[in-house]
Design a protein around this motif. Structure first.
Motif, PDB file in Angstrom:
ATOM      1  N   ALA A 158       0.831  -1.208   0.000  1.00 35.13           N
ATOM      2  CA  ALA A 158       0.000   0.000   0.000  1.00 35.13           C
ATOM      3  C   ALA A 158       0.866   1.258   0.000  1.00 35.13           C
ATOM      4  N   LEU A 159       1.978   1.241   0.742  1.00 36.23           N
ATOM      5  CA  LEU A 159       2.878   2.405   0.765  1.00 36.23           C
ATOM      6  C   LEU A 159       3.434   2.689  -0.627  1.00 36.23           C
ATOM      7  N   ILE A 160       3.757   1.622  -1.371  1.00 35.55           N
ATOM      8  CA  ILE A 160       4.257   1.791  -2.740  1.00 35.55           C
ATOM      9  C   ILE A 160       3.133   2.311  -3.639  1.00 35.55           C
ATOM     10  N   GLU A 161       1.964   1.680  -3.560  1.00 32.55           N
ATOM     11  CA  GLU A 161       0.841   2.079  -4.413  1.00 32.55           C
ATOM     12  C   GLU A 161       0.426   3.522  -4.180  1.00 32.55           C
ATOM     13  N   LYS A 162       0.508   3.987  -2.934  1.00 33.36           N
ATOM     14  CA  LYS A 162       0.115   5.353  -2.591  1.00 33.36           C
ATOM     15  C   LYS A 162       1.246   6.359  -2.800  1.00 33.36           C
ATOM     16  N   GLN A 163       2.370   5.899  -3.344  1.00 37.27           N
ATOM     17  CA  GLN A 163       3.575   6.718  -3.557  1.00 37.27           C
ATOM     18  C   GLN A 163       4.064   7.375  -2.276  1.00 37.27           C
ATOM     19  N   LEU A 164       3.958   6.627  -1.172  1.00 41.13           N
ATOM     20  CA  LEU A 164       4.511   7.088   0.096  1.00 41.13           C
ATOM     21  C   LEU A 164       5.896   6.494   0.328  1.00 41.13           C
ATOM     22  N   ALA A 165       6.277   5.531  -0.499  1.00 41.03           N
ATOM     23  CA  ALA A 165       7.594   4.897  -0.414  1.00 41.03           C
ATOM     24  C   ALA A 165       8.041   4.512  -1.810  1.00 41.03           C
ATOM     25  N   ALA A 166       9.353   4.523  -2.020  1.00 43.88           N
ATOM     26  CA  ALA A 166       9.916   4.084  -3.298  1.00 43.88           C
ATOM     27  C   ALA A 166      10.246   2.596  -3.261  1.00 43.88           C
ATOM     28  N   CYS A 167      10.616   2.098  -2.079  1.00 43.01           N
ATOM     29  CA  CYS A 167      11.038   0.705  -1.941  1.00 43.01           C
ATOM     30  C   CYS A 167      10.793   0.255  -0.506  1.00 43.01           C
ATOM     31  N   VAL A 168      10.317  -0.979  -0.372  1.00 41.36           N
ATOM     32  CA  VAL A 168      10.107  -1.585   0.948  1.00 41.36           C
ATOM     33  C   VAL A 168      10.826  -2.926   0.962  1.00 41.36           C
ATOM     34  N   ASN A 169      11.785  -3.080   1.865  1.00 37.46           N
ATOM     35  CA  ASN A 169      12.474  -4.364   2.047  1.00 37.46           C
ATOM     36  C   ASN A 169      11.878  -5.043   3.269  1.00 37.46           C
ATOM     37  N   ILE A 170      11.435  -6.282   3.102  1.00 37.01           N
ATOM     38  CA  ILE A 170      10.856  -7.031   4.216  1.00 37.01           C
ATOM     39  C   ILE A 170      11.889  -8.041   4.706  1.00 37.01           C
ATOM     40  N   ILE A 171      12.267  -7.897   5.955  1.00 36.99           N
ATOM     41  CA  ILE A 171      13.229  -8.802   6.587  1.00 36.99           C
ATOM     42  C   ILE A 171      12.396  -9.818   7.364  1.00 36.99           C
ATOM     43  N   PRO A 172      12.433 -11.092   6.950  1.00 33.76           N
ATOM     44  CA  PRO A 172      11.427 -12.044   7.408  1.00 33.76           C
ATOM     45  C   PRO A 172      11.387 -12.388   8.884  1.00 33.76           C
ATOM     46  N   GLU A 173      12.488 -12.381   9.583  1.00 38.39           N
ATOM     47  CA  GLU A 173      12.374 -12.732  11.003  1.00 38.39           C
ATOM     48  C   GLU A 173      13.403 -11.998  11.836  1.00 38.39           C
ATOM     49  N   ILE A 174      12.894 -11.269  12.793  1.00 43.94           N
ATOM     50  CA  ILE A 174      13.740 -10.645  13.806  1.00 43.94           C
ATOM     51  C   ILE A 174      13.155 -11.043  15.158  1.00 43.94           C
TER      52      ILE A 174
END
Length: 107
Positions: A22-38
């Motif tokens: 949603a952040l990408i679609e709404k142009q609130l972010a250029a890139c989102v990296n998801i780090i699977p487990e912390i």
């Protein structure tokens, strides 16, 4: 143009993917990296907790931060989600320009 990194923790990958997309679609972010487990260790309501979480590293511009934060706080399942930003002091000029162009709508 000030590019920033916003770190947001989520309870699971699906939640991170949904809000990140949603952040990408709404142009609130250029890139989102998801780090699977912390693993997060914190105190909540007087109790020490240790939970598995998913972290998203979001690249955006300072001018988009307030809108991004507002969307995340409205959409996030946690009562007090972690939404913290850091300035990006150095980076590849071509990458930083791409982030800026994505946020300013110059495709």
């Amino acid at each position: 143009m000030e590019v920033i990194i916003v770190c947001i923790n989520f309870p699971d990958k699906n939640c991170a993917r949904q809000i990140g997309t949603a952040l990408i679609e709404k142009q609130l972010a250029a890139c989102v990296n998801i780090i699977p487990e912390i693993e997060s260790i914190y105190r909540w309501k007087g109790k020490v907790c240790a939970e598995k979480e998913v972290m998203a590293m979001v690249k955006t511009t300072l001018s988009r931060y307030k809108q991004l934060e507002k969307y995340v706080l409205e959409s996030h399942p946690y009562d007090v989600p972690e939404v913290v930003s850091f300035p990006l002091n150095k980076g590849s000029e071509t990458y930083l320009n791409w982030v800026h162009d994505e946020m300013e709508g110059h495709h």
